[in-house]
Design a protein around this motif. Structure first.
Motif, PDB file in Angstrom:
ATOM      1  N   GLY A  56      44.437  36.425  29.133  1.00 26.81           N
ATOM      2  CA  GLY A  56      45.551  36.300  30.056  1.00 26.81           C
ATOM      3  C   GLY A  56      45.873  37.542  30.876  1.00 26.81           C
ATOM      4  N   THR A  57      45.079  38.615  30.727  1.00 23.60           N
ATOM      5  CA  THR A  57      45.330  39.837  31.487  1.00 23.60           C
ATOM      6  C   THR A  57      44.843  39.674  32.919  1.00 23.60           C
ATOM      7  OG1 THR A  57      45.029  41.160  29.484  1.00 23.60           O
ATOM      8  CG2 THR A  57      44.885  42.329  31.589  1.00 23.60           C
ATOM      9  N   PRO A  58      45.708  39.952  33.908  1.00 21.94           N
ATOM     10  CA  PRO A  58      45.270  39.857  35.299  1.00 21.94           C
ATOM     11  C   PRO A  58      44.399  41.058  35.670  1.00 21.94           C
ATOM     12  CG  PRO A  58      47.542  40.582  35.231  1.00 21.94           C
ATOM     13  CD  PRO A  58      47.127  40.298  33.805  1.00 21.94           C
ATOM     14  N   GLY A  59      43.485  40.824  36.591  1.00 22.71           N
ATOM     15  CA  GLY A  59      42.605  41.903  37.037  1.00 22.71           C
ATOM     16  C   GLY A  59      42.020  41.607  38.399  1.00 22.71           C
ATOM     17  N   TYR A  60      41.220  42.537  38.864  1.00 25.50           N
ATOM     18  CA  TYR A  60      40.531  42.400  40.144  1.00 25.50           C
ATOM     19  C   TYR A  60      39.071  42.731  39.884  1.00 25.50           C
ATOM     20  CZ  TYR A  60      39.751  42.635  45.169  1.00 25.50           C
ATOM     21  OH  TYR A  60      39.308  42.399  46.449  1.00 25.50           O
ATOM     22  N   GLN A  61      38.183  41.781  40.176  1.00 30.58           N
ATOM     23  CA  GLN A  61      36.759  41.983  39.907  1.00 30.58           C
ATOM     24  C   GLN A  61      36.011  42.295  41.191  1.00 30.58           C
ATOM     25  OE1 GLN A  61      34.084  38.756  38.417  1.00 30.58           O
ATOM     26  NE2 GLN A  61      33.928  40.166  36.703  1.00 30.58           N
ATOM     27  N   LEU A  62      35.302  43.419  41.169  1.00 28.28           N
ATOM     28  CA  LEU A  62      34.457  43.831  42.289  1.00 28.28           C
ATOM     29  C   LEU A  62      33.022  43.436  42.001  1.00 28.28           C
ATOM     30  CD1 LEU A  62      35.845  47.429  42.724  1.00 28.28           C
ATOM     31  CD2 LEU A  62      36.076  45.559  44.357  1.00 28.28           C
ATOM     32  N   VAL A  63      32.309  43.042  43.044  1.00 28.76           N
ATOM     33  CA  VAL A  63      30.891  42.731  42.924  1.00 28.76           C
ATOM     34  C   VAL A  63      30.140  43.686  43.847  1.00 28.76           C
ATOM     35  CG1 VAL A  63      29.086  40.986  43.127  1.00 28.76           C
ATOM     36  CG2 VAL A  63      31.418  40.304  42.492  1.00 28.76           C
ATOM     37  N   PHE A  64      29.175  44.403  43.269  1.00 32.07           N
ATOM     38  CA  PHE A  64      28.311  45.319  44.011  1.00 32.07           C
ATOM     39  C   PHE A  64      26.897  44.741  44.027  1.00 32.07           C
ATOM     40  CE2 PHE A  64      31.503  48.004  41.923  1.00 32.07           C
ATOM     41  CZ  PHE A  64      31.913  48.836  42.954  1.00 32.07           C
ATOM     42  N   THR A  65      26.164  44.970  45.104  1.00 31.76           N
ATOM     43  CA  THR A  65      24.747  44.624  45.168  1.00 31.76           C
ATOM     44  C   THR A  65      23.958  45.897  45.400  1.00 31.76           C
ATOM     45  OG1 THR A  65      25.201  42.423  46.054  1.00 31.76           O
ATOM     46  CG2 THR A  65      22.986  43.269  46.357  1.00 31.76           C
ATOM     47  N   HIS A 104      32.438  44.955  38.268  1.00 30.95           N
ATOM     48  CA  HIS A 104      33.405  45.922  37.736  1.00 30.95           C
ATOM     49  C   HIS A 104      34.782  45.277  37.741  1.00 30.95           C
ATOM     50  CE1 HIS A 104      35.501  49.603  36.878  1.00 30.95           C
ATOM     51  NE2 HIS A 104      36.149  49.574  38.016  1.00 30.95           N
ATOM     52  N   SER A 105      35.385  45.187  36.563  1.00 26.29           N
ATOM     53  CA  SER A 105      36.734  44.618  36.439  1.00 26.29           C
ATOM     54  C   SER A 105      37.749  45.747  36.378  1.00 26.29           C
ATOM     55  CB  SER A 105      36.845  43.757  35.189  1.00 26.29           C
ATOM     56  OG  SER A 105      35.981  42.650  35.290  1.00 26.29           O
ATOM     57  N   ALA A 106      38.723  45.680  37.272  1.00 25.71           N
ATOM     58  CA  ALA A 106      39.828  46.631  37.301  1.00 25.71           C
ATOM     59  C   ALA A 106      41.064  45.864  36.829  1.00 25.71           C
ATOM     60  CB  ALA A 106      40.013  47.174  38.717  1.00 25.71           C
ATOM     61  N   TRP A 107      41.583  46.229  35.656  1.00 30.40           N
ATOM     62  CA  TRP A 107      42.642  45.449  35.042  1.00 30.40           C
ATOM     63  C   TRP A 107      44.013  45.866  35.559  1.00 30.40           C
ATOM     64  CZ3 TRP A 107      40.746  41.258  33.512  1.00 30.40           C
ATOM     65  CH2 TRP A 107      39.446  41.219  32.998  1.00 30.40           C
ATOM     66  N   LEU A 108      44.904  44.890  35.675  1.00 27.50           N
ATOM     67  CA  LEU A 108      46.239  45.101  36.223  1.00 27.50           C
ATOM     68  C   LEU A 108      47.304  45.164  35.131  1.00 27.50           C
ATOM     69  CD1 LEU A 108      45.879  42.701  39.278  1.00 27.50           C
ATOM     70  CD2 LEU A 108      45.605  45.188  39.231  1.00 27.50           C
ATOM     71  N   SER A 109      46.910  45.560  33.926  1.00 28.97           N
ATOM     72  CA  SER A 109      47.861  45.731  32.829  1.00 28.97           C
ATOM     73  C   SER A 109      48.581  47.066  33.016  1.00 28.97           C
ATOM     74  CB  SER A 109      47.131  45.717  31.483  1.00 28.97           C
ATOM     75  OG  SER A 109      46.297  46.861  31.384  1.00 28.97           O
ATOM     76  N   PRO A 163      47.152  52.750  36.392  1.00 24.68           N
ATOM     77  CA  PRO A 163      46.850  54.001  37.104  1.00 24.68           C
ATOM     78  C   PRO A 163      45.367  54.134  37.482  1.00 24.68           C
ATOM     79  CG  PRO A 163      48.327  54.444  35.275  1.00 24.68           C
ATOM     80  CD  PRO A 163      47.873  53.003  35.143  1.00 24.68           C
ATOM     81  N   MET A 164      44.465  53.752  36.578  1.00 23.66           N
ATOM     82  CA  MET A 164      43.028  53.822  36.868  1.00 23.66           C
ATOM     83  C   MET A 164      42.642  52.780  37.912  1.00 23.66           C
ATOM     84  SD  MET A 164      41.689  54.400  32.982  1.00 23.66           S
ATOM     85  CE  MET A 164      42.917  53.263  32.330  1.00 23.66           C
ATOM     86  N   THR A 165      43.237  51.603  37.826  1.00 24.39           N
ATOM     87  CA  THR A 165      42.947  50.536  38.778  1.00 24.39           C
ATOM     88  C   THR A 165      43.391  50.943  40.175  1.00 24.39           C
ATOM     89  OG1 THR A 165      43.027  48.814  37.116  1.00 24.39           O
ATOM     90  CG2 THR A 165      43.467  48.141  39.375  1.00 24.39           C
ATOM     91  N   LYS A 166      44.580  51.517  40.290  1.00 24.74           N
ATOM     92  CA  LYS A 166      45.058  51.967  41.599  1.00 24.74           C
ATOM     93  C   LYS A 166      44.136  53.027  42.175  1.00 24.74           C
ATOM     94  CE  LYS A 166      49.997  51.001  41.268  1.00 24.74           C
ATOM     95  NZ  LYS A 166      51.342  51.606  41.226  1.00 24.74           N
ATOM     96  N   LEU A 217      38.708  51.932  48.057  1.00 22.09           N
ATOM     97  CA  LEU A 217      38.278  50.836  48.929  1.00 22.09           C
ATOM     98  C   LEU A 217      39.292  50.554  50.035  1.00 22.09           C
ATOM     99  CD1 LEU A 217      37.136  48.489  46.045  1.00 22.09           C
ATOM    100  CD2 LEU A 217      35.679  49.958  47.457  1.00 22.09           C
ATOM    101  N   GLY A 218      40.342  51.367  50.105  1.00 20.31           N
ATOM    102  CA  GLY A 218      41.366  51.158  51.116  1.00 20.31           C
ATOM    103  C   GLY A 218      42.459  50.212  50.693  1.00 20.31           C
ATOM    104  N   VAL A 219      42.461  49.794  49.432  1.00 19.88           N
ATOM    105  CA  VAL A 219      43.507  48.908  48.910  1.00 19.88           C
ATOM    106  C   VAL A 219      44.605  49.804  48.350  1.00 19.88           C
ATOM    107  CG1 VAL A 219      44.074  47.128  47.225  1.00 19.88           C
ATOM    108  CG2 VAL A 219      41.857  47.086  48.379  1.00 19.88           C
ATOM    109  N   THR A 220      45.739  49.841  49.035  1.00 24.46           N
ATOM    110  CA  THR A 220      46.812  50.753  48.655  1.00 24.46           C
ATOM    111  C   THR A 220      48.040  50.059  48.072  1.00 24.46           C
ATOM    112  OG1 THR A 220      47.597  50.717  50.933  1.00 24.46           O
ATOM    113  CG2 THR A 220      46.093  52.514  50.303  1.00 24.46           C
ATOM    114  N   SER A 221      48.016  48.723  48.035  1.00 22.02           N
ATOM    115  CA  SER A 221      49.108  47.985  47.396  1.00 22.02           C
ATOM    116  C   SER A 221      48.534  46.717  46.778  1.00 22.02           C
ATOM    117  CB  SER A 221      50.202  47.635  48.404  1.00 22.02           C
ATOM    118  OG  SER A 221      49.730  46.705  49.349  1.00 22.02           O
ATOM    119  N   LEU A 222      49.198  46.247  45.734  1.00 18.42           N
ATOM    120  CA  LEU A 222      48.684  45.083  45.016  1.00 18.42           C
ATOM    121  C   LEU A 222      48.696  43.819  45.865  1.00 18.42           C
ATOM    122  CD1 LEU A 222      50.159  45.709  41.454  1.00 18.42           C
ATOM    123  CD2 LEU A 222      47.871  46.244  42.326  1.00 18.42           C
TER     124      LEU A 222
END
Length: 120
Positions: free
Chosen positions: A24-33, A46-51, A56-59, A65-70
């Protein structure tokens, strides 16, 4: 398919999406090729968890990548992001070796995302 050997790979970010773990933990998954060498075309995740503990590490990772807000996580990532991705091998609970992305550094933003990223 066998996991990639430990090392750093020049990759493109090809996707990013909101996910939820089995617990149930929310996250953001990146896919690299992988963009070059004998492993060209292979994918890494790469999963960046939003717990609260991981935020802090996810931010930090998402800011690369230029993502500065959730609220930006609902939008597509810009095309043409090239990164050096550091990969290690880990053994999961069932004894299988899997790749794990331990870090990445953005090295270029290509104006033409279909262009060649084979540079130093």
């Amino acid at each position: 398919m066998r996991p990639l050997p430990r090392g750093t790979y020049r990759c493109r970010v090809v996707d990013g999406e909101l996910v939820t773990s089995k617990g149930g933990t929310p996250g953001y998954q990146l896919v690299f090729t992988v963009d070059d060498g004998e492993h060209k075309g292979r994918k890494l995740w790469h999963s960046a968890w939003l717990s609260p503990a991981a935020l802090p590490m996810t931010k930090r990772d998402l800011a690369k990548l230029g993502v500065t807000s959730l609220d930006m996580l609902d939008r597509p990532l810009p095309p043409g992001i090239v990164a050096d991705v550091k990969v290690v091998l880990r053994v999961d609970d069932s004894g299988f070796e899997r790749n794990r992305v331990v870090s990445f550094e953005v090295v270029a933003l290509l104006a033409d995302p279909t262009g060649d990223a084979d540079f130093a």
